[in-house]
Scaffold this active site. Sequence first.
Site, PDB file in Angstrom:
ATOM      1  N   THR A  18       0.824  -1.207   0.000  1.00 46.35           N
ATOM      2  CA  THR A  18       0.000   0.000   0.000  1.00 46.35           C
ATOM      3  C   THR A  18       0.856   1.254   0.000  1.00 46.35           C
ATOM      4  O   THR A  18       0.360   2.337   0.250  1.00 46.35           O
ATOM      5  CB  THR A  18      -0.919   0.019   1.236  1.00 46.35           C
ATOM      6  OG1 THR A  18      -0.090  -0.138   2.398  1.00 46.35           O
ATOM      7  CG2 THR A  18      -1.927  -1.109   1.202  1.00 46.35           C
ATOM      8  N   SER A 259       5.500   4.995  11.328  1.00 48.15           N
ATOM      9  CA  SER A 259       4.693   4.483  10.224  1.00 48.15           C
ATOM     10  C   SER A 259       5.002   5.297   8.986  1.00 48.15           C
ATOM     11  O   SER A 259       5.808   6.231   9.033  1.00 48.15           O
ATOM     12  CB  SER A 259       3.206   4.612  10.555  1.00 48.15           C
ATOM     13  OG  SER A 259       2.833   5.971  10.501  1.00 48.15           O
ATOM     14  N   LYS A 260       4.328   4.914   7.910  1.00 43.63           N
ATOM     15  CA  LYS A 260       4.552   5.677   6.681  1.00 43.63           C
ATOM     16  C   LYS A 260       4.234   7.142   6.909  1.00 43.63           C
ATOM     17  O   LYS A 260       4.796   8.029   6.299  1.00 43.63           O
ATOM     18  CB  LYS A 260       3.634   5.144   5.568  1.00 43.63           C
ATOM     19  CG  LYS A 260       4.072   3.789   5.068  1.00 43.63           C
ATOM     20  CD  LYS A 260       3.019   3.154   4.205  1.00 43.63           C
ATOM     21  CE  LYS A 260       3.246   1.649   4.192  1.00 43.63           C
ATOM     22  NZ  LYS A 260       2.106   0.876   3.792  1.00 43.63           N
ATOM     23  N   ARG A 261       3.310   7.380   7.822  1.00 41.53           N
ATOM     24  CA  ARG A 261       2.903   8.765   8.076  1.00 41.53           C
ATOM     25  C   ARG A 261       3.951   9.560   8.856  1.00 41.53           C
ATOM     26  O   ARG A 261       3.849  10.770   8.990  1.00 41.53           O
ATOM     27  CB  ARG A 261       1.564   8.796   8.801  1.00 41.53           C
ATOM     28  CG  ARG A 261       0.394   8.553   7.857  1.00 41.53           C
ATOM     29  CD  ARG A 261      -0.928   8.590   8.597  1.00 41.53           C
ATOM     30  NE  ARG A 261      -1.057   7.475   9.514  1.00 41.53           N
ATOM     31  CZ  ARG A 261      -1.460   6.265   9.163  1.00 41.53           C
ATOM     32  NH1 ARG A 261      -1.794   6.031   7.913  1.00 41.53           N
ATOM     33  NH2 ARG A 261      -1.542   5.288  10.033  1.00 41.53           N
TER      34      ARG A 261
END
Length: 497
Positions: A18, A259-261
Amino acid sequence: MTEKPDVPVRVRFAPSPTGPIHIGGIRTALFTWLFARHHGGVFILRIEDTDRKRYDPGSIELITEGLRWLGIDWDEGPEVGGEYGPYFQSERTALYRQWANWLLDRNLAYRCYCTPERLQQVREEQRAKGLTGYDRHCRNLTPAERARLEAETGGQYVIRFKMPLEGSTTVHDMLRGDITFDNTQLQDLVLLKSDGYPTYHLTNVVDDHFMQISHIMRAEEWISTAPIHKNMYDAFGWQMPKIAHLPVILNPSGKGKLSKRSAGFTDGGRKVPVLLHEFREAGYLPEAIVNFLTNIGWSFGDDREVFSVDETIARFDLSRVNLASSIFPLEKLDWLNGVYIREMDPDRLAGLLKPVFEDAGYVVDDDRLRQVIPLVQARIKTLPDVVDKGGLFFRADFTPPPLDALIQKQMDAASTRTVLQRALETLDALPDFDAETLEGALRPLVAELGLKPGQVFGTLREATTAEPVTPPLFDTMAVLGRETVLARIRQAVDVLC
Ligand code: GLU
């Protein structure tokens, strides 16, 4: 010590493509791989790509390339195949449908015809009552009601799992011991969506079973799904693999999990890498990252912080996983990276540094690069640091330093000129131009001129490099070569006139 596995070890890393993979995901992959390699087991890469809305095709390559770059190889999975494939879940949908229907046929799952509008209404009603989740409306439909809904919706339904309505579910976590969940908190979750696509829970359980996964290692954030999966294994009559939930890595700020964030976070003006490819681009070495990730959340023992991956494989043991979430200590990685750079074979380092110089716009001569390596090897922590530390050796044009930089403390133009002229005469007459000869000739000059070493060498450093800080002066001059050094000193004399 964690017990020795009594079944052949087959473990998997199961990323969802994702987006780019972040370093926390990589740590899960690494620990799973270390576990496999330690026990002589099989490490499987499985791509969980059934969430078509969040699917990002480019991320698969980032995952596979990234794992390879780190040396995390897989025995079964994309590109290498294997007996239990396909390893992309999107290619296994018939299997998931079959097993969802299997549950349906045994009354262990049910068709739910609720429309998105009704589900929205239920959500609001539940919220008002302080509850969450589906109200199980379709769980006990009469045959007549079902037939009516079937006709009304044109056969549009999802398949939901029948969770036990009472009692509790206990999952044994290899790291955390027994964890017990109250079944009333568990939802009748969707296994198969109305478009026929399965959800994570169904694909994960079916695949772990059919791929004969012996141990599951995954991030702590998945703990809440463990009782769900346990009930599904029980319904299928399958044995659940042993399971361990690994502690998460926290943001460098210490707030929230990485996280990716977390991308875009800066620390003292420096962008903190979060995604694996950002670490690579920032000039970290794969072996340093592996060593570093092993250090976070696991201890090698013997107070050692630097160890090779082979040493880790030999020792890897889940019992030394530290359950506390760890903050991401970037300065530790910087330090470790420097250690690995220092220990690296100079030819390999030259191969890694050449493109860094070239990307910064320098034209790199291989012979000179080989001479520069020993001067910078101990002075850089990441590969791009070399531009600052070693760019001076590849500069095409040279601008002499301004007067105030050239003239050292307690000196003036006249004394500076004397230093430069004496140095010129001395250097011109040298039989060789290596660092040792230079040192032997220039040190006596300090006493002769009645100055301090810092004054003489500071003047020469500025004159020959136009920089206040460089690798050791004599080595630097030797690499620059007699012709360049003499020309630059002459230029500096001109600046003074
Ligand atoms: N696809 C899930 C993920 O992205 C896998 C979780 C698991 O290992 O069960 O992390």
